[in-house]
Design a protein around this motif. Structure first.
Motif, PDB file in Angstrom:
ATOM      1  N   VAL A 164      -3.088   0.578  -4.132  1.00  0.00           N
ATOM      2  CA  VAL A 164      -2.330  -0.903  -3.852  1.00  0.00           C
ATOM      3  C   VAL A 164      -1.696  -1.222  -4.963  1.00  0.00           C
ATOM      4  O   VAL A 164      -2.057  -0.953  -6.108  1.00  0.00           O
ATOM      5  CB  VAL A 164      -3.595  -1.425  -3.523  1.00  0.00           C
ATOM      6  N   ILE A 165      -0.437  -1.624  -4.899  1.00  0.00           N
ATOM      7  CA  ILE A 165       0.667  -1.903  -5.973  1.00  0.00           C
ATOM      8  C   ILE A 165       0.848  -3.308  -5.651  1.00  0.00           C
ATOM      9  O   ILE A 165       1.152  -3.965  -4.774  1.00  0.00           O
ATOM     10  CB  ILE A 165       1.826  -1.089  -5.692  1.00  0.00           C
ATOM     11  N   THR A 166       0.705  -3.984  -6.629  1.00  0.00           N
ATOM     12  CA  THR A 166       0.980  -5.470  -6.740  1.00  0.00           C
ATOM     13  C   THR A 166       1.903  -5.574  -8.042  1.00  0.00           C
ATOM     14  O   THR A 166       1.514  -5.249  -9.465  1.00  0.00           O
ATOM     15  CB  THR A 166      -0.402  -6.454  -7.036  1.00  0.00           C
ATOM     16  N   VAL A 167       3.010  -6.252  -7.878  1.00  0.00           N
ATOM     17  CA  VAL A 167       3.955  -6.510  -8.811  1.00  0.00           C
ATOM     18  C   VAL A 167       4.317  -7.971  -9.055  1.00  0.00           C
ATOM     19  O   VAL A 167       4.379  -8.648  -7.903  1.00  0.00           O
ATOM     20  CB  VAL A 167       5.374  -5.551  -8.789  1.00  0.00           C
ATOM     21  N   LYS A 168       4.535  -8.500 -10.266  1.00  0.00           N
ATOM     22  CA  LYS A 168       5.036  -9.929 -10.409  1.00  0.00           C
ATOM     23  C   LYS A 168       6.542 -10.326 -10.543  1.00  0.00           C
ATOM     24  O   LYS A 168       7.065 -11.328 -10.408  1.00  0.00           O
ATOM     25  CB  LYS A 168       4.179 -10.312 -11.693  1.00  0.00           C
ATOM     26  N   THR A 181       0.929  -1.365  -0.127  1.00  0.00           N
ATOM     27  CA  THR A 181       0.015  -0.005   0.037  1.00  0.00           C
ATOM     28  C   THR A 181       0.731   1.204   0.317  1.00  0.00           C
ATOM     29  O   THR A 181       1.800   1.116   0.864  1.00  0.00           O
ATOM     30  CB  THR A 181      -0.972   0.055   1.392  1.00  0.00           C
ATOM     31  N   LEU A 182       0.598   2.219  -0.942  1.00  0.00           N
ATOM     32  CA  LEU A 182       1.281   3.606  -1.109  1.00  0.00           C
ATOM     33  C   LEU A 182       0.072   4.531  -0.492  1.00  0.00           C
ATOM     34  O   LEU A 182      -0.810   4.434  -1.040  1.00  0.00           O
ATOM     35  CB  LEU A 182       1.599   3.651  -2.562  1.00  0.00           C
ATOM     36  N   ALA A 183       0.830   5.410   0.426  1.00  0.00           N
ATOM     37  CA  ALA A 183       0.129   6.449   1.030  1.00  0.00           C
ATOM     38  C   ALA A 183       0.849   7.797   0.552  1.00  0.00           C
ATOM     39  O   ALA A 183       1.952   7.793   0.573  1.00  0.00           O
ATOM     40  CB  ALA A 183       0.034   6.444   2.468  1.00  0.00           C
ATOM     41  N   LEU A 184       0.225   8.856  -0.080  1.00  0.00           N
ATOM     42  CA  LEU A 184       0.612   9.813  -0.472  1.00  0.00           C
ATOM     43  C   LEU A 184      -0.056  11.080   0.244  1.00  0.00           C
ATOM     44  O   LEU A 184      -1.324  11.092   0.315  1.00  0.00           O
ATOM     45  CB  LEU A 184       0.110  10.034  -2.124  1.00  0.00           C
ATOM     46  N   SER A 185       0.686  11.806   0.653  1.00  0.00           N
ATOM     47  CA  SER A 185      -0.056  13.446   1.069  1.00  0.00           C
ATOM     48  C   SER A 185       0.657  14.367   0.521  1.00  0.00           C
ATOM     49  O   SER A 185       1.750  14.219   0.233  1.00  0.00           O
ATOM     50  CB  SER A 185       0.197  13.418   2.731  1.00  0.00           C
ATOM     51  N   LEU A 186      -0.228  15.389   0.229  1.00  0.00           N
ATOM     52  CA  LEU A 186       0.050  16.364  -0.442  1.00  0.00           C
ATOM     53  C   LEU A 186       0.107  17.764   0.309  1.00  0.00           C
ATOM     54  O   LEU A 186      -0.907  18.006   1.061  1.00  0.00           O
ATOM     55  CB  LEU A 186      -0.589  16.446  -1.922  1.00  0.00           C
ATOM     56  N   GLN A 187       0.824  18.945   0.142  1.00  0.00           N
ATOM     57  CA  GLN A 187       0.798  20.009   0.918  1.00  0.00           C
ATOM     58  C   GLN A 187       1.151  21.238  -0.155  1.00  0.00           C
ATOM     59  O   GLN A 187       1.953  21.036  -1.121  1.00  0.00           O
ATOM     60  CB  GLN A 187       1.869  20.213   1.915  1.00  0.00           C
ATOM     61  N   VAL A 188       0.316  22.205   0.082  1.00  0.00           N
ATOM     62  CA  VAL A 188       0.844  23.441  -0.878  1.00  0.00           C
ATOM     63  C   VAL A 188       0.969  24.469   0.114  1.00  0.00           C
ATOM     64  O   VAL A 188      -0.127  24.893   1.265  1.00  0.00           O
ATOM     65  CB  VAL A 188      -0.435  23.929  -1.785  1.00  0.00           C
TER      66      VAL A 188
END
Length: 137
Positions: free
Chosen positions: A93-97, A44-51
């Motif tokens: 959600v990232i799934t790689v093979k 799971t990738l979580a991103l938070s953005l700020q300006v």
């Protein structure tokens, strides 16, 4: 001693965070697998953005997340990963093979012109079979 153990069990585990400047947007990201992707499993990738030091809500950004195996290349067709809004940004959600390097590209455009400048930023991640026994650098 018991109090120390109890405090350790009640505090959340420390998570690594990586921060990038993308124009006037600050992007903070982390994965639940310590910035490594688990092969044949979900990360799971979580991103938070700020300006200007203020959180940028998901509803304010038309964001697209692209996943490239290896480096970003016009010859490679990336996977578009769905982004789910969260109270503090986005989650994917990232799934790689396959094991190896991956590039994530986050493109962002404001819903309302003038809220922030459009941006593009790239994150480099490594996928491995065993995220808990990584080789030492």
């Amino acid at each position: 001693m018991k109090l120390l153990i109890l405090v350790g069990l009640t505090l959340p585990a420390a998570q690594a965070h990586s921060t990038l400047n993308a124009g006037n947007v600050l992007v903070e990201w982390h994965t639940d697998t310590n910035e490594v992707l688990q092969v044949a499993g979900d990360s799971t990738l979580a991103l938070s953005l700020q300006v200007a030091g203020k959180p940028l809500e998901a509803a304010q950004c038309r964001c697209t997340l692209l996943l490239y195996q290896g480096s970003v290349s016009p010859r490679t067709r990336p996977s578009v990963l769905p982004l789910q809004p969260t109270p503090h940004g986005f989650q994917a959600v990232i799934t790689v093979k396959q094991a190896g390097p991956y590039s994530l590209v986050l493109d962002g455009k404001p819903v309302h012109m003038g809220d922030f400048a459009p941006f593009r930023t790239t994150f480099q991640l490594l996928a491995t079979q065993d995220i808990y026994n990584l080789p030492q650098k």
